[in-house]
Write a protein that holds these residues in place. Sequence first.
Motif, PDB file in Angstrom:
ATOM      1  N   THR A  16      46.484  -9.797  49.290  1.00 20.22           N
ATOM      2  CA  THR A  16      47.735  -9.481  48.336  1.00 20.22           C
ATOM      3  C   THR A  16      47.856 -10.345  47.246  1.00 20.22           C
ATOM      4  O   THR A  16      47.475 -11.595  47.312  1.00 20.22           O
ATOM      5  N   ALA A  17      48.383 -10.075  45.979  1.00 20.24           N
ATOM      6  CA  ALA A  17      48.930 -11.124  44.950  1.00 20.24           C
ATOM      7  C   ALA A  17      50.466 -10.769  45.092  1.00 20.24           C
ATOM      8  O   ALA A  17      51.052  -9.858  45.472  1.00 20.24           O
ATOM      9  N   ILE A  18      51.023 -12.060  45.375  1.00 21.38           N
ATOM     10  CA  ILE A  18      52.422 -11.984  45.574  1.00 21.38           C
ATOM     11  C   ILE A  18      53.248 -12.954  44.422  1.00 21.38           C
ATOM     12  O   ILE A  18      52.752 -13.891  44.140  1.00 21.38           O
ATOM     13  N   THR A  19      54.485 -12.510  44.560  1.00 20.14           N
ATOM     14  CA  THR A  19      55.568 -13.297  43.766  1.00 20.14           C
ATOM     15  C   THR A  19      56.708 -13.296  44.508  1.00 20.14           C
ATOM     16  O   THR A  19      56.951 -12.423  45.301  1.00 20.14           O
ATOM     17  N   ILE A  20      57.568 -14.452  44.609  1.00 16.38           N
ATOM     18  CA  ILE A  20      58.710 -14.670  45.176  1.00 16.38           C
ATOM     19  C   ILE A  20      59.721 -15.066  44.293  1.00 16.38           C
ATOM     20  O   ILE A  20      59.615 -15.809  43.519  1.00 16.38           O
ATOM     21  N   ILE A  38      51.128  -6.811  38.694  1.00 21.66           N
ATOM     22  CA  ILE A  38      50.557  -5.550  39.026  1.00 21.66           C
ATOM     23  C   ILE A  38      49.322  -5.620  38.278  1.00 21.66           C
ATOM     24  O   ILE A  38      48.211  -5.179  38.920  1.00 21.66           O
ATOM     25  N   ASN A  39      49.301  -6.211  36.930  1.00 20.27           N
ATOM     26  CA  ASN A  39      48.021  -6.045  36.188  1.00 20.27           C
ATOM     27  C   ASN A  39      46.910  -7.060  36.822  1.00 20.27           C
ATOM     28  O   ASN A  39      45.788  -6.564  36.995  1.00 20.27           O
ATOM     29  N   ASP A  40      47.373  -8.164  37.108  1.00 24.98           N
ATOM     30  CA  ASP A  40      46.402  -9.065  37.931  1.00 24.98           C
ATOM     31  C   ASP A  40      45.856  -8.544  39.150  1.00 24.98           C
ATOM     32  O   ASP A  40      44.798  -8.559  39.635  1.00 24.98           O
ATOM     33  N   ALA A  41      46.899  -8.165  39.915  1.00 17.01           N
ATOM     34  CA  ALA A  41      46.690  -7.371  41.169  1.00 17.01           C
ATOM     35  C   ALA A  41      45.533  -6.128  41.126  1.00 17.01           C
ATOM     36  O   ALA A  41      44.592  -6.046  41.936  1.00 17.01           O
ATOM     37  N   LEU A  46      43.746  -6.269  44.445  1.00 15.15           N
ATOM     38  CA  LEU A  46      44.663  -6.844  45.352  1.00 15.15           C
ATOM     39  C   LEU A  46      46.097  -5.790  45.624  1.00 15.15           C
ATOM     40  O   LEU A  46      46.379  -5.111  44.652  1.00 15.15           O
ATOM     41  N   ARG A  47      46.694  -5.984  46.411  1.00 12.04           N
ATOM     42  CA  ARG A  47      47.941  -5.246  46.603  1.00 12.04           C
ATOM     43  C   ARG A  47      49.155  -6.255  45.937  1.00 12.04           C
ATOM     44  O   ARG A  47      49.205  -7.363  46.300  1.00 12.04           O
ATOM     45  N   SER A  48      49.577  -5.813  45.158  1.00 13.85           N
ATOM     46  CA  SER A  48      50.749  -6.388  44.674  1.00 13.85           C
ATOM     47  C   SER A  48      51.848  -6.218  45.441  1.00 13.85           C
ATOM     48  O   SER A  48      52.571  -5.325  46.041  1.00 13.85           O
ATOM     49  N   THR A  49      52.750  -7.636  45.678  1.00 17.98           N
ATOM     50  CA  THR A  49      53.829  -7.724  46.610  1.00 17.98           C
ATOM     51  C   THR A  49      54.905  -8.642  46.168  1.00 17.98           C
ATOM     52  O   THR A  49      54.643  -9.628  45.371  1.00 17.98           O
TER      53      THR A  49
END
Length: 84
Positions: A16-20, A38-41, A46-49
Amino acid sequence: MVTVQSISNYDKKHPTAITIGTFDGVHIGHRKILERLINDAKKTNLRSTVLTFFPHPRMVLQKDTEIRLLNTIQEKIKILEHIG
């Protein structure tokens, strides 16, 4: 979109790629962060999270604070679903 209410229920099988963040209001700055996520994932397969919080951390850490939220958790979920 998958909504998970507890980290113990999160499917760890997918990279995943994640932001918090709290993402209250999901304003234009939040949307830019989510768009980049979303674009980078997608580029890296990767799954955007999004990891967000409910209740708001200030409601937990500063119990006497009367914080007014812009969105309910249900509204936030709908906005995030719309964004993708």
